[in-house]
Design a protein around this motif. Sequence first.
Motif, PDB file in Angstrom:
ATOM      1  N   ARG A  78      -7.453 -38.784 -17.326  1.00 12.72           N
ATOM      2  CA  ARG A  78      -6.725 -37.525 -17.477  1.00 12.72           C
ATOM      3  C   ARG A  78      -7.728 -36.411 -17.739  1.00 12.72           C
ATOM      4  O   ARG A  78      -8.869 -36.683 -18.110  1.00 12.72           O
ATOM      5  N   PRO A  79      -7.324 -35.166 -17.572  1.00 15.22           N
ATOM      6  CA  PRO A  79      -8.247 -34.069 -17.880  1.00 15.22           C
ATOM      7  C   PRO A  79      -8.571 -34.044 -19.380  1.00 15.22           C
ATOM      8  O   PRO A  79      -7.671 -34.144 -20.216  1.00 15.22           O
ATOM      9  N   VAL A  80      -9.859 -33.913 -19.695  1.00 15.01           N
ATOM     10  CA  VAL A  80     -10.317 -33.884 -21.083  1.00 15.01           C
ATOM     11  C   VAL A  80     -11.308 -32.731 -21.250  1.00 15.01           C
ATOM     12  O   VAL A  80     -12.146 -32.493 -20.383  1.00 15.01           O
ATOM     13  N   TRP A  81     -11.185 -32.052 -22.376  1.00 13.56           N
ATOM     14  CA  TRP A  81     -12.133 -31.018 -22.774  1.00 13.56           C
ATOM     15  C   TRP A  81     -12.697 -31.411 -24.130  1.00 13.56           C
ATOM     16  O   TRP A  81     -12.005 -32.030 -24.934  1.00 13.56           O
ATOM     17  N   LEU A  82     -13.941 -31.036 -24.374  1.00 15.31           N
ATOM     18  CA  LEU A  82     -14.626 -31.401 -25.610  1.00 15.31           C
ATOM     19  C   LEU A  82     -15.249 -30.157 -26.223  1.00 15.31           C
ATOM     20  O   LEU A  82     -15.860 -29.355 -25.516  1.00 15.31           O
ATOM     21  N   PHE A  83     -15.065 -30.005 -27.538  1.00 17.48           N
ATOM     22  CA  PHE A  83     -15.807 -28.965 -28.238  1.00 17.48           C
ATOM     23  C   PHE A  83     -16.393 -29.544 -29.511  1.00 17.48           C
ATOM     24  O   PHE A  83     -15.912 -30.523 -30.049  1.00 17.48           O
ATOM     25  N   TRP A  84     -17.462 -28.923 -29.951  1.00 17.19           N
ATOM     26  CA  TRP A  84     -18.100 -29.336 -31.199  1.00 17.19           C
ATOM     27  C   TRP A  84     -18.567 -28.108 -31.946  1.00 17.19           C
ATOM     28  O   TRP A  84     -18.771 -27.047 -31.369  1.00 17.19           O
ATOM     29  N   SER A  85     -18.660 -28.271 -33.248  1.00 16.08           N
ATOM     30  CA  SER A  85     -19.160 -27.181 -34.084  1.00 16.08           C
ATOM     31  C   SER A  85     -20.207 -27.736 -35.025  1.00 16.08           C
ATOM     32  O   SER A  85     -20.231 -28.926 -35.312  1.00 16.08           O
ATOM     33  N   GLY A  86     -21.037 -26.879 -35.494  1.00 19.68           N
ATOM     34  CA  GLY A  86     -22.068 -27.328 -36.407  1.00 19.68           C
ATOM     35  C   GLY A  86     -23.168 -26.324 -36.631  1.00 19.68           C
ATOM     36  O   GLY A  86     -23.614 -26.142 -37.760  1.00 19.68           O
ATOM     37  N   PRO A  87     -23.645 -25.660 -35.561  1.00 26.33           N
ATOM     38  CA  PRO A  87     -24.733 -24.718 -35.809  1.00 26.33           C
ATOM     39  C   PRO A  87     -24.291 -23.611 -36.764  1.00 26.33           C
ATOM     40  O   PRO A  87     -23.175 -23.103 -36.665  1.00 26.33           O
ATOM     41  N   VAL A  88     -25.151 -23.277 -37.697  1.00 22.45           N
ATOM     42  CA  VAL A  88     -24.871 -22.207 -38.653  1.00 22.45           C
ATOM     43  C   VAL A  88     -26.110 -21.333 -38.779  1.00 22.45           C
ATOM     44  O   VAL A  88     -27.225 -21.766 -38.506  1.00 22.45           O
ATOM     45  N   GLY A  89     -25.897 -20.097 -39.211  1.00 23.75           N
ATOM     46  CA  GLY A  89     -27.000 -19.182 -39.450  1.00 23.75           C
ATOM     47  C   GLY A  89     -27.237 -18.254 -38.275  1.00 23.75           C
ATOM     48  O   GLY A  89     -26.541 -18.287 -37.265  1.00 23.75           O
ATOM     49  N   ASP A  90     -28.246 -17.404 -38.430  1.00 26.72           N
ATOM     50  CA  ASP A  90     -28.620 -16.463 -37.395  1.00 26.72           C
ATOM     51  C   ASP A  90     -30.134 -16.406 -37.340  1.00 26.72           C
ATOM     52  O   ASP A  90     -30.752 -15.794 -38.204  1.00 26.72           O
ATOM     53  N   PRO A  91     -30.776 -17.096 -36.399  1.00 25.10           N
ATOM     54  CA  PRO A  91     -30.174 -17.800 -35.274  1.00 25.10           C
ATOM     55  C   PRO A  91     -29.554 -19.119 -35.725  1.00 25.10           C
ATOM     56  O   PRO A  91     -29.932 -19.677 -36.756  1.00 25.10           O
ATOM     57  N   PRO A  92     -28.611 -19.630 -34.913  1.00 28.41           N
ATOM     58  CA  PRO A  92     -27.923 -20.872 -35.283  1.00 28.41           C
ATOM     59  C   PRO A  92     -28.874 -22.065 -35.387  1.00 28.41           C
ATOM     60  O   PRO A  92     -29.767 -22.222 -34.565  1.00 28.41           O
ATOM     61  N   VAL A  93     -28.660 -22.865 -36.424  1.00 31.07           N
ATOM     62  CA  VAL A  93     -29.425 -24.086 -36.658  1.00 31.07           C
ATOM     63  C   VAL A  93     -28.441 -25.245 -36.720  1.00 31.07           C
ATOM     64  O   VAL A  93     -27.432 -25.138 -37.418  1.00 31.07           O
ATOM     65  N   PRO A  94     -28.613 -26.337 -36.030  1.00 34.50           N
ATOM     66  CA  PRO A  94     -29.694 -26.595 -35.097  1.00 34.50           C
ATOM     67  C   PRO A  94     -29.408 -25.933 -33.742  1.00 34.50           C
ATOM     68  O   PRO A  94     -28.251 -25.683 -33.392  1.00 34.50           O
ATOM     69  N   ALA A  95     -30.452 -25.710 -32.976  1.00 34.82           N
ATOM     70  CA  ALA A  95     -30.315 -25.053 -31.685  1.00 34.82           C
ATOM     71  C   ALA A  95     -30.198 -26.052 -30.543  1.00 34.82           C
ATOM     72  O   ALA A  95     -30.007 -25.663 -29.404  1.00 34.82           O
ATOM     73  N   THR A  96     -30.301 -27.340 -30.842  1.00 30.43           N
ATOM     74  CA  THR A  96     -30.266 -28.365 -29.803  1.00 30.43           C
ATOM     75  C   THR A  96     -28.899 -29.046 -29.757  1.00 30.43           C
ATOM     76  O   THR A  96     -28.168 -29.071 -30.735  1.00 30.43           O
ATOM     77  N   VAL A  97     -28.600 -29.612 -28.607  1.00 31.11           N
ATOM     78  CA  VAL A  97     -27.354 -30.357 -28.419  1.00 31.11           C
ATOM     79  C   VAL A  97     -27.590 -31.799 -28.854  1.00 31.11           C
ATOM     80  O   VAL A  97     -28.526 -32.442 -28.368  1.00 31.11           O
ATOM     81  N   PRO A  98     -26.765 -32.315 -29.763  1.00 29.17           N
ATOM     82  CA  PRO A  98     -26.911 -33.720 -30.166  1.00 29.17           C
ATOM     83  C   PRO A  98     -26.761 -34.657 -28.967  1.00 29.17           C
ATOM     84  O   PRO A  98     -25.939 -34.415 -28.075  1.00 29.17           O
ATOM     85  N   ASP A  99     -27.562 -35.720 -28.935  1.00 22.82           N
ATOM     86  CA  ASP A  99     -27.533 -36.667 -27.821  1.00 22.82           C
ATOM     87  C   ASP A  99     -26.148 -37.234 -27.575  1.00 22.82           C
ATOM     88  O   ASP A  99     -25.750 -37.441 -26.435  1.00 22.82           O
ATOM     89  N   ASP A 100     -25.407 -37.508 -28.641  1.00 19.53           N
ATOM     90  CA  ASP A 100     -24.116 -38.161 -28.428  1.00 19.53           C
ATOM     91  C   ASP A 100     -23.066 -37.219 -27.848  1.00 19.53           C
ATOM     92  O   ASP A 100     -22.063 -37.678 -27.315  1.00 19.53           O
ATOM     93  N   VAL A 101     -23.283 -35.912 -27.872  1.00 22.26           N
ATOM     94  CA  VAL A 101     -22.355 -34.989 -27.212  1.00 22.26           C
ATOM     95  C   VAL A 101     -22.355 -35.277 -25.717  1.00 22.26           C
ATOM     96  O   VAL A 101     -21.293 -35.412 -25.097  1.00 22.26           O
ATOM     97  N   THR A 102     -23.534 -35.399 -25.138  1.00 27.08           N
ATOM     98  CA  THR A 102     -23.632 -35.696 -23.711  1.00 27.08           C
ATOM     99  C   THR A 102     -23.030 -37.063 -23.397  1.00 27.08           C
ATOM    100  O   THR A 102     -22.288 -37.214 -22.424  1.00 27.08           O
ATOM    101  N   ALA A 103     -23.310 -38.049 -24.229  1.00 27.22           N
ATOM    102  CA  ALA A 103     -22.778 -39.399 -24.005  1.00 27.22           C
ATOM    103  C   ALA A 103     -21.254 -39.416 -24.083  1.00 27.22           C
ATOM    104  O   ALA A 103     -20.589 -40.032 -23.245  1.00 27.22           O
TER     105      ALA A 103
END
Length: 163
Positions: A78-103
């Motif tokens: 079925r159609p699925v969308w994914l969102f995540w939150s976590g970066p905080v601050g200015d500039p946002p930390v962390p700036a990288t995408v966690p490996d498991d997001v892609t997985a």
Amino acid sequence: MHVLVTVASRHGATREMGDVVAEVLRSAGHEVDELEPDDVEHVERYDAAVLGSSVYVGRLALGLRDLVDRQGGQLRERPVWLFWSGPVGDPPVPATVPDDVTAVAEAVGARDVAVFAGRLDRDGLNISERALVALTRADPGDFRDLDAVRTWAEGVARELRTA
């Protein structure tokens, strides 16, 4: 369409983002069920799903990862969308995408993956979370942009009309 919105959120900030998504989808005429990932036994009755998770220590929340392990095959159908939150601050930390997001996105065939800045309230953290925040030097505060979440959800609603 009957849509599942399920969000793993340790301190509630990401869940509030999921509430915004559910509100937008309902306003667009969809039937929406909001469930904790641990409470999702089967996804067969849903036409689509929106998965959300906070990120801690560079990983999506265990509840969401467990849901994908249990129901990944059904979610791919079925159609699925994914969102995540976590970066905080200015500039946002962390700036990288966690490996498991892609997985996770690949496991469920996500049509889109969005990241939104999060909220960090040190008063609500346990001792190990405070130590992690100190190590990463993350800035406390509410960096969420709920209008950006709303705009993303409106895009999901538009896609659901054509799905």
